[in-house]
Design an enzyme around this catalytic site. Structure first.
Site, short mmCIF file in Angstrom:
data_model
loop_
_atom_site.label_atom_id
_atom_site.label_comp_id
_atom_site.label_asym_id
_atom_site.label_seq_id
_atom_site.Cartn_x
_atom_site.Cartn_y
_atom_site.Cartn_z
CD GLN B 71 -2.03 -2.21 1.04
OE1 GLN B 71 -0.99 -2.72 1.44
NE2 GLN B 71 -3.03 -2.93 0.57
NE ARG B 72 -1.34 7.09 -1.49
CZ ARG B 72 -2.51 7.43 -2.04
NH1 ARG B 72 -2.61 7.63 -3.33
NH2 ARG B 72 -3.58 7.58 -1.29
#
Lengths: 368, 182
Positions: B71-72
């Site tokens: 995830q970012r």
């Protein structure tokens, strides 16, 4: 080859040599793939399959319309939904994976998805979704009636509200099977937020009274989907309605386990119907295989029969809640399921331990 | 040389350990790939919140494979795992055209990392089982892979779901480790 002149060729000689030789093999092998390599490039299934038009697997740039897929028309393939505004989208089929990007003010139904469903940059979307994985990023204001085999996750998303999947159409049970999803493995209320904000809630649970069809109305009778007979009654829903992580009414919970057999699913449904008639509440369910050592550890005593039964396939377990639920479950087990292979908590003083033991085991087993 | 070290040399050498870092955007299929490598069930894979690690034997190597969530928000933590990496495997969802640019940027940043200097990189163009997947050649071009000059690299199309293409990729990994450790 160009790599002999590359900027890193001044490095220590030993490293340089191996690096150069390998680079030339790798390089010649890479762009375009397999060209000028000595051996014929390996053929993969995707090299030989019929070419398709990606547009056939997309719903792109639509506005103010009702669209989607009828049963049997998507047939386990993927779907990309993007740039839709004020649309009603119905995917009455099973699929491999679905991405929903940049959609605003849409109502979406997604039948069982074998892999992941990924919503990105969406706003004001209300949906009903069944999938193995549920993910969102950069979304705002969504209502999700969800059946998810693993833990749903959200990232940089706000105003997300979750409820339990409730839906029926005639082919739906088959579509769950085709997608490899169990109707009993639903973690809809156990959401993980990758970007929590202190003092704020990015997500919450919908009120128990929230009706699916108020959020996602059935297809317009003028549309091509009018032929699909849908219902969102809890009593007809393919996925059992569970209370999930919402507050329990009573301190008393009972573990009821069906061992694998011909009528396991039907029996579990029958039990749920009978218990709801008596005003008890279904909290959670799980379908999971158990090894002999798991059976011994989870059920502790009285395991001789269970050990043998558990070898026949996965078990289906239910947590039911309410004052007097243990007695009620034991009565039904005797009257209705006499002869079926079941385990029921014996006593209300130990039943919550049964529930914890089993669901801790099942969650661990499923990587939750 | 002491007696002990001579004896140690005489003993048949244990499998060489290789540290492999598995990175890529979220939903790319890293954990599915990891589980395929270990011949585990892939019907119940939960999005990775931290990391997963597995050791698998391959061609006389003991591959320690680290699969880190993508995830970012958690990509900044990737660097905690860079140290002593022998091979980087970068996984791309070939059907996620919306994020080709994002995955290219993340890869470019990884290749600029000092701690990953010269580390061989295998790029898996994953999810080829999906009908809209871009071919590996298109992805290689889009990512400008041909401009990589400071390390050996390879792109391999695969489907972590069906297992196709993974063996070929892992063969390349072992080959490049062999070449490096000679």
């Amino acid at each position: 080859m160009g790599c002999f002149f590359s900027k890193k060729s001044k490095r220590k000689s030993k490293e340089e040599q191996t690096s150069t030789t390998l680079e030339s093999t790798a390089g010649s092998n890479s762009v375009p793939l397999g060209s000028s390599s000595d051996e014929a490039p390996k053929q993969y299934s995707w090299d030989t399959r019929e070419k398709v038009d990606p547009k056939d697997y997309m719903l792109n740039g639509l506005k103010d319309t009702t669209v989607g897929r009828l049963p049997g028309t998507l047939n386990g393939q993927q779907l990309v939904i993007q740039d839709c505004e004020n649309c009603n989208i119905f995917v009455f089929d099973h699929s491999a994976t679905i991405t929903v990007d940049d959609c605003i003010n849409c109502r979406i139904f997604l039948g069982p998805v074998k892999g992941s469903v990924f919503f990105r940059d969406c706003k004001d979307v209300r949906c009903v979704v069944a999938c193995q994985q549920f993910r969102t990023r950069d979304c705002k204001k969504m209502e999700v009636f969800l059946c998810c085999a693993t833990q749903p996750i959200i990232e940089s998303s706000t105003g997300m509200r979750f409820g339990c999947f409730q839906f029926y159409y005639p082919e739906l049970a088959f579509h769950f099977k085709d997608a490899g999803l169990s109707i009993f493995n639903n973690n809809w209320s156990n959401v993980h937020d990758f970007t929590p904000v202190s003092g704020e809630n990015n997500w919450s649970l919908l009120a128990e009274t929230a009706a699916v069809l108020d959020s996602v109305p059935p297809p317009d009778p003028e549309s091509e989907f009018k032929s699909v007979r849908v219902s969102a009654d809890a009593s007809r829903s393919i996925v059992p309605l569970t209370r999930g992580a919402r507050r329990k009414d009573s301190e008393e919970s009972c573990l009821f386990v069906f061992f694998a057999g011909d009528y396991t699913t039907a029996n579990a449904r029958k039990l749920i119907d009978k218990m709801i008639e008596k005003c008890f509440v279904l909290i959670q369910t799980k379908e999971v295989p158990m090894r002999p050592e798991d059976v011994k550890r989870v059920f502790q005593n009285d395991t001789a029969d269970l050990l043998e039964w558990s070898t026949k396939g996965p078990v289906t377990a239910l947590e039911l809640n309410g004052d007097g639920v243990v007695d009620a479950c034991r009565t039904i087990a005797n009257e209705v399921f006499n002869g079926s292979k079941v385990f029921v908590s014996e006593d209300k003083s130990t039943s919550s331990r049964d529930v914890d033991n089993f669901f801790n085991f099942a969650d661990m087993q499923m990587g939750l | 040389m002491g007696l002990l070290s001579i004896l140690r040399k005489l003993k048949s050498s244990p499998d060489q350990e290789v540290r492999i870092l598995l990175l890529g955007l979220d939903n790319g299929g890293k954990t599915t790939l990891l589980k395929q490598l270990a011949s585990e069930d892939i019907s119940h894979i939960t999005p990775t919140q931290g990391f997963n690690i597995k050791s698998v034997q391959s061609q006389g190597f003991k591959l320690n494979v680290w699969d880190i969530g993508g995830q970012r928000k958690i990509r900044p933590y990737w660097r905690n795992y860079f140290e002593n990496t022998d091979v980087l495997i970068y996984v791309i969802d070939s059907a996620d055209r919306k994020r080709f640019e994002e995955t290219g940027q993340e890869l470019a940043e990884l290749l600029d990392e000092e701690k990953l200097n010269g580390v061989p990189v295998l790029i898996f163009a994953n999810k080829q089982d999906l009908l809209t997947a871009a071919p590996a050649s298109e992805i290689a071009e889009g990512l400008n892979l041909h401009t990589i000059r400071d390390r050996v690299w390879q792109i391999q199309s695969c489907s972590a779901l069906t297992g196709e293409g993974i063996q070929e990729g892992m063969n390349w990994v072992c080959k490049s480790v062999n070449a490096k450790k000679k």
